[in-house]
Design a protein around this motif. Structure first.
Motif, PDB file in Angstrom:
ATOM      1  N   GLU A  46       0.829  -1.205   0.000  1.00 48.13           N
ATOM      2  CA  GLU A  46       0.000   0.000   0.000  1.00 48.13           C
ATOM      3  C   GLU A  46       0.866   1.257   0.000  1.00 48.13           C
ATOM      4  O   GLU A  46       0.576   2.229  -0.715  1.00 48.13           O
ATOM      5  CB  GLU A  46      -0.927  -0.002   1.216  1.00 48.13           C
ATOM      6  N   TRP A  49       2.204   1.727  -3.351  1.00 50.21           N
ATOM      7  CA  TRP A  49       1.096   2.108  -4.239  1.00 50.21           C
ATOM      8  C   TRP A  49       0.834   3.609  -4.148  1.00 50.21           C
ATOM      9  O   TRP A  49       0.547   4.270  -5.135  1.00 50.21           O
ATOM     10  CB  TRP A  49      -0.161   1.328  -3.839  1.00 50.21           C
ATOM     11  N   LYS A  50       0.981   4.162  -2.933  1.00 55.69           N
ATOM     12  CA  LYS A  50       0.634   5.577  -2.739  1.00 55.69           C
ATOM     13  C   LYS A  50       1.839   6.504  -2.809  1.00 55.69           C
ATOM     14  O   LYS A  50       1.700   7.724  -2.713  1.00 55.69           O
ATOM     15  CB  LYS A  50      -0.081   5.734  -1.395  1.00 55.69           C
ATOM     16  N   SER A  64       2.137   8.693  -9.354  1.00 49.16           N
ATOM     17  CA  SER A  64       2.006   7.542  -8.466  1.00 49.16           C
ATOM     18  C   SER A  64       0.921   6.637  -9.054  1.00 49.16           C
ATOM     19  O   SER A  64       0.255   7.014 -10.024  1.00 49.16           O
ATOM     20  CB  SER A  64       1.634   7.981  -7.050  1.00 49.16           C
ATOM     21  N   CYS A  65       0.756   5.471  -8.472  1.00 51.62           N
ATOM     22  CA  CYS A  65      -0.266   4.556  -8.982  1.00 51.62           C
ATOM     23  C   CYS A  65      -1.645   5.207  -8.909  1.00 51.62           C
ATOM     24  O   CYS A  65      -2.527   4.952  -9.721  1.00 51.62           O
ATOM     25  CB  CYS A  65      -0.261   3.258  -8.177  1.00 51.62           C
ATOM     26  N   THR A  66      -1.802   6.092  -7.884  1.00 49.27           N
ATOM     27  CA  THR A  66      -3.101   6.727  -7.670  1.00 49.27           C
ATOM     28  C   THR A  66      -3.394   7.815  -8.701  1.00 49.27           C
ATOM     29  O   THR A  66      -4.528   8.270  -8.808  1.00 49.27           O
ATOM     30  CB  THR A  66      -3.178   7.338  -6.261  1.00 49.27           C
ATOM     31  N   CYS A 112       4.640   0.016 -14.015  1.00 52.27           N
ATOM     32  CA  CYS A 112       5.806   0.282 -13.169  1.00 52.27           C
ATOM     33  C   CYS A 112       6.772   1.174 -13.930  1.00 52.27           C
ATOM     34  O   CYS A 112       7.307   2.144 -13.390  1.00 52.27           O
ATOM     35  CB  CYS A 112       6.508  -1.025 -12.771  1.00 52.27           C
ATOM     36  N   ILE A 128       2.432  -5.582  -3.673  1.00 56.56           N
ATOM     37  CA  ILE A 128       1.275  -4.898  -4.285  1.00 56.56           C
ATOM     38  C   ILE A 128       0.133  -5.877  -4.542  1.00 56.56           C
ATOM     39  O   ILE A 128      -1.032  -5.569  -4.273  1.00 56.56           O
ATOM     40  CB  ILE A 128       1.709  -4.175  -5.584  1.00 56.56           C
ATOM     41  N   TYR A 131      -1.698  -6.409  -1.390  1.00 53.68           N
ATOM     42  CA  TYR A 131      -2.503  -5.216  -1.069  1.00 53.68           C
ATOM     43  C   TYR A 131      -3.764  -5.168  -1.933  1.00 53.68           C
ATOM     44  O   TYR A 131      -4.876  -4.965  -1.422  1.00 53.68           O
ATOM     45  CB  TYR A 131      -1.645  -3.960  -1.267  1.00 53.68           C
ATOM     46  N   LEU A 132      -3.589  -5.412  -3.237  1.00 48.87           N
ATOM     47  CA  LEU A 132      -4.743  -5.348  -4.143  1.00 48.87           C
ATOM     48  C   LEU A 132      -5.776  -6.415  -3.782  1.00 48.87           C
ATOM     49  O   LEU A 132      -6.972  -6.167  -3.796  1.00 48.87           O
ATOM     50  CB  LEU A 132      -4.294  -5.524  -5.595  1.00 48.87           C
TER      51      LEU A 132
END
Lengths: 135, 378
Positions: A46, A49-50, A64-66, A112, A128, A131-132
């Motif tokens: 996580e 991810w952030k 970022s992934c977000t 990525c 990841i 987390y997903l």
């Protein structure tokens, strides 16, 4: 009776897909372990991810992934350049997610490289995925 | 010919029967509507259907010129050139005779308008068939022939406009010279005449009403789609051809953006793009060779050079051979067509990016990019 059957069938198929994704993610985690990773952690996933990374194109801008997937994985996202809608990533609201090995590897590679500027390590991918899956 | 100059004006006589008057004003309407809609692709359907109405009216006028009432028959206003000259000479010296029907100069304008009207309409149908692939002459001529036909269509329309102006000027001059409102006479049908002369014209009310109802019915039928469209299902006046499909191309290219139809770029652009797929506008697509070959085969087979659509043809001929545009928005044709779009439309939430063709083009997915399938967002 027919009604009952179709309801049962529906739940059965839900169960089967979720089991499939469970085994697929477990298979992948095992492979990542063989590639040198160990002790996967959803919280670390996580955080990655952030995490923000510098945008190679714009000074001061970040990625970022977000950027595309938004802060909430249960929501639909939006492609940063083209604006095309991205279906939610969380398996809890989108049961097609984490069910196709080729798709997972394709998007890990593509995204990525775009976000981090490099491929993700086996450790990062495993974190990841955990987390997903928890979403 | 048998129309004598009239004197001793006293009472009114019916000169223009109802069908002739309805023909006249519907022709004015269709010509004006077609003229006003010609420059905006969005209104191609208005242009086309008004053109059809215009042609239909001219066909009616040909028949009415043979079987209509006295002053509407070609026979009654077939003046030779010398009568035109003597009429114009008399007009210049202020002694022009008055004619109940068309005067000699006016009659020539009428014949010219009818001939030019047919030329304009038929050329329009050629262009519509070749460029858009619709209408009675769909796909009958090449794009190259159509380019010439299009020029001729425009020139003949301008010529027609010039004759229309001359006609209006003549009507005004004659109205002033004979102190009679000729425009109003084309509305009521009546002109002043010696009260004792027998009437040569009957009203032909039934034919007039039938003509009017046919025109109205044709327009209602042509534009009926607008009455039933909804926000989600917008009306498309013309549907393009079904273009070749490829499931892999559509899925892979459609992942991050609209799967741009191959006709939008030349083959050399697609080759370069697929060669550089590991750096596709900053993203590594990670395709294997088999996938690249599969998609590239479809892309090059249906590229701009295929001339599958009007867009394909125009992208092909307008892109310099030494240029390899990698975005549709880099092609000269795209830039020319989108130059006049105000900035606010690009910023509209339905559009947001210039590469988002679907924001305005209802058939962007199909790749046909029909002229009239373009809708600027509200």
């Amino acid at each position: 009776m027919k009604y009952m059957l179709s309801i049962t069938g529906f739940f059965l198929s839900l169960f089967v897909t979720s089991q499939l994704s469970a085994t697929l993610v477990d298979d992948l985690l095992q492979e990542y372990q063989k590639a040198g990773a160990s002790g996967f952690d959803a919280a670390r996933g996580e955080a990655l991810w952030k995490k923000s990374f510098p945008d190679p194109k714009g000074a001061g801008k970040e990625r970022s992934c977000t950027t595309c997937h938004t802060d909430n994985l249960r929501n639909a996202g939006k492609h940063a350049t083209t604006g095309k809608a991205i279906e939610p990533l969380a398996p809890s609201v989108n049961n097609k997610r984490l069910t196709d090995r080729k798709e997972i590897e394709k998007w890990f590679l593509r995204n990525c490289k775009w976000t981090l500027g490099r491929e993700c390590s086996a450790q990062e991918k495993g974190d990841i995925l955990l987390y997903l899956r928890s979403q | 010919m048998n129309t004598e100059p009239v004197s001793n004006i006293k009472a009114g006589a019916l000169v223009w029967d109802l069908p002739t008057r309805i023909f006249h004003w519907l022709l004015v309407l269709s010509f004006t509507a077609a003229w006003l809609s010609h420059d905006d692709n969005r209104y191609l359907d208005v242009h086309v259907y008004m053109g059809y109405l215009f042609l239909g009216l001219l066909v009616f006028r040909l028949a009415w010129g043979l079987v209509g009432s006295h002053y509407s028959r070609f026979h009654s206003f077939a003046y030779d050139w010398s009568s035109v000259w003597s009429y114009l000479g008399a007009l210049a010296s202020g002694r022009a005779s008055r004619y109940l029907g068309h005067n000699p100069a006016g009659s020539w304008a009428i014949f010219l308008l009818i001939v030019l009207g047919f030329v304009v309409s038929l050329l329009g149908i050629v262009v519509f068939g070749a460029e858009e692939g619709h209408g009675p002459l769909a796909n009958m001529f090449s794009f190259a022939v159509s380019a010439i036909a299009r020029e001729a269509h425009e020139i003949s329309a301008w010529l027609m406009l010039a004759v229309v102006c001359a006609h209006i000027l003549g009507v005004i001059v004659e109205s002033l010279v004979h102190r009679e409102n000729l425009i109003w006479a084309m509305v009521t049908g009546y002109k002043q005449q010696d009260g004792t002369a027998p009437s040569l014209v009957s009203r032909h009310g039934t034919v007039g009403v039938l003509l009017f109802m046919s025109a109205l019915g044709f327009m209602a039928f042509s534009f009926r789609g607008y009455l039933t469209e909804t926000a989600g299902q917008q009306y498309r006046p013309f549907t393009g051809p079904a273009l070749p499909e490829n499931a892999v191309w559509r899925e892979v290219c459609g992942e991050c953006h609209l799967a741009y139809y191959p006709t939008l770029l030349p083959a050399r652009s697609w080759q370069k793009m697929m060669q550089d797929q590991a750096d596709h506008f900053g993203e590594d697509l990670g395709m294997d060779n088999a996938l690249v070959t599969n998609i590239l085969t479809f892309l090059t087979a249906n590229s701009a050079e295929s001339h599958l659509t009007e867009t394909a043809w125009k992208v092909d001929i307008s892109t310099p051979a030494e240029e390899i545009p990698l975005r549709v928005t880099e092609t000269p044709y795209w830039q020319k067509k989108h130059k006049k779009i105000p900035e606010r439309y690009w910023k509209h939430e339905q559009v947001t990016a210039k590469g988002n063709c679907e924001g305005c083009h209802l058939d962007a997915k199909e790749g046909t990019f029909e002229d009239a399938a373009m809708r600027l967002p509200e």
